[in-house]
Design a protein around this motif. Sequence first.
Motif, PDB file in Angstrom:
ATOM      1  N   LYS A 264      43.894   4.627  27.276  1.00 38.33           N
ATOM      2  CA  LYS A 264      43.739   3.444  27.446  1.00 38.33           C
ATOM      3  C   LYS A 264      43.610   3.345  28.934  1.00 38.33           C
ATOM      4  N   THR A 265      44.434   3.817  29.979  1.00 37.71           N
ATOM      5  CA  THR A 265      44.081   3.560  31.327  1.00 37.71           C
ATOM      6  C   THR A 265      43.474   4.534  32.125  1.00 37.71           C
TER       7      THR A 265
ATOM      8  N   TRP B 234      39.448  16.622  23.696  1.00 36.06           N
ATOM      9  CA  TRP B 234      40.380  16.156  22.169  1.00 36.06           C
ATOM     10  C   TRP B 234      41.526  14.935  22.583  1.00 36.06           C
ATOM     11  N   MET B 235      41.382  14.152  21.490  1.00 39.31           N
ATOM     12  CA  MET B 235      42.311  13.069  21.421  1.00 39.31           C
ATOM     13  C   MET B 235      43.457  13.178  20.366  1.00 39.31           C
ATOM     14  N   SER B 236      44.574  12.944  20.841  1.00 38.82           N
ATOM     15  CA  SER B 236      45.639  12.787  20.010  1.00 38.82           C
ATOM     16  C   SER B 236      45.392  11.993  18.666  1.00 38.82           C
ATOM     17  N   SER B 237      46.071  12.437  17.550  1.00 42.67           N
ATOM     18  CA  SER B 237      45.922  11.603  16.295  1.00 42.67           C
ATOM     19  C   SER B 237      46.494  10.524  16.534  1.00 42.67           C
ATOM     20  N   ASP B 238      47.443   9.959  17.556  1.00 47.41           N
ATOM     21  CA  ASP B 238      47.869   8.605  17.570  1.00 47.41           C
ATOM     22  C   ASP B 238      47.163   7.852  18.470  1.00 47.41           C
ATOM     23  N   ARG B 239      46.052   8.386  18.989  1.00 46.86           N
ATOM     24  CA  ARG B 239      45.054   7.976  20.087  1.00 46.86           C
ATOM     25  C   ARG B 239      45.915   7.454  21.399  1.00 46.86           C
ATOM     26  N   VAL B 240      46.961   8.014  21.826  1.00 50.65           N
ATOM     27  CA  VAL B 240      47.714   7.804  23.072  1.00 50.65           C
ATOM     28  C   VAL B 240      46.929   8.622  24.094  1.00 50.65           C
ATOM     29  N   PHE B 241      46.496   9.851  24.195  1.00 54.62           N
ATOM     30  CA  PHE B 241      46.023  10.683  25.096  1.00 54.62           C
ATOM     31  C   PHE B 241      44.845  11.537  24.772  1.00 54.62           C
ATOM     32  N   VAL B 242      44.178  11.767  25.802  1.00 52.50           N
ATOM     33  CA  VAL B 242      42.985  12.477  25.797  1.00 52.50           C
ATOM     34  C   VAL B 242      43.274  13.825  26.618  1.00 52.50           C
ATOM     35  N   SER B 243      42.994  15.104  26.009  1.00 58.83           N
ATOM     36  CA  SER B 243      43.026  16.207  26.892  1.00 58.83           C
ATOM     37  C   SER B 243      41.955  16.942  26.959  1.00 58.83           C
ATOM     38  N   THR B 244      41.409  17.207  28.191  1.00 59.00           N
ATOM     39  CA  THR B 244      40.330  17.985  28.368  1.00 59.00           C
ATOM     40  C   THR B 244      40.522  19.514  28.847  1.00 59.00           C
ATOM     41  N   PHE B 245      39.933  20.494  27.968  1.00 59.07           N
ATOM     42  CA  PHE B 245      39.995  21.896  28.289  1.00 59.07           C
ATOM     43  C   PHE B 245      38.631  22.390  28.788  1.00 59.07           C
TER      44      PHE B 245
END
Length: 116
Positions: free
Chosen positions: A59-60, A37-48
């Motif tokens: 990005k990094t 799942w990606m944050s709506s501001d595209r800053v982070f991605v979380s994996t569940f």
Amino acid sequence: MHTRYITAAVLLSAAFLAGCQTGIGGREISSPVEGRWMSSDRVFVSTFSNGAMTTEDAKTGAQLATGSYNMAGPQTVEISWYSIATKQQRAATCTLAGSSSMTCRQPGASFTLHRV
């Protein structure tokens, strides 16, 4: 008497199968939030995955948080994580909006995640 055992076995099997869902390609998933799942501001991605959650910088790829989650209801997800940057434990309650979006609320803030 014998029918009671058969009935109990059938009910247990049905309960077990109801707890699992089948995703694309027949892959079994254990909850509606399994995946990325990606944050709506595209800053982070979380994996569940299987009750565990990790979050990375989009990005990094640097790890930002680790934690866990559980389904508190059919559309409610409780997430608890440790922020590596702030060295603080955090928590949020999320509400699923269909299969591809969830809105999360924590004290003083909210964020939205979209399935990747």
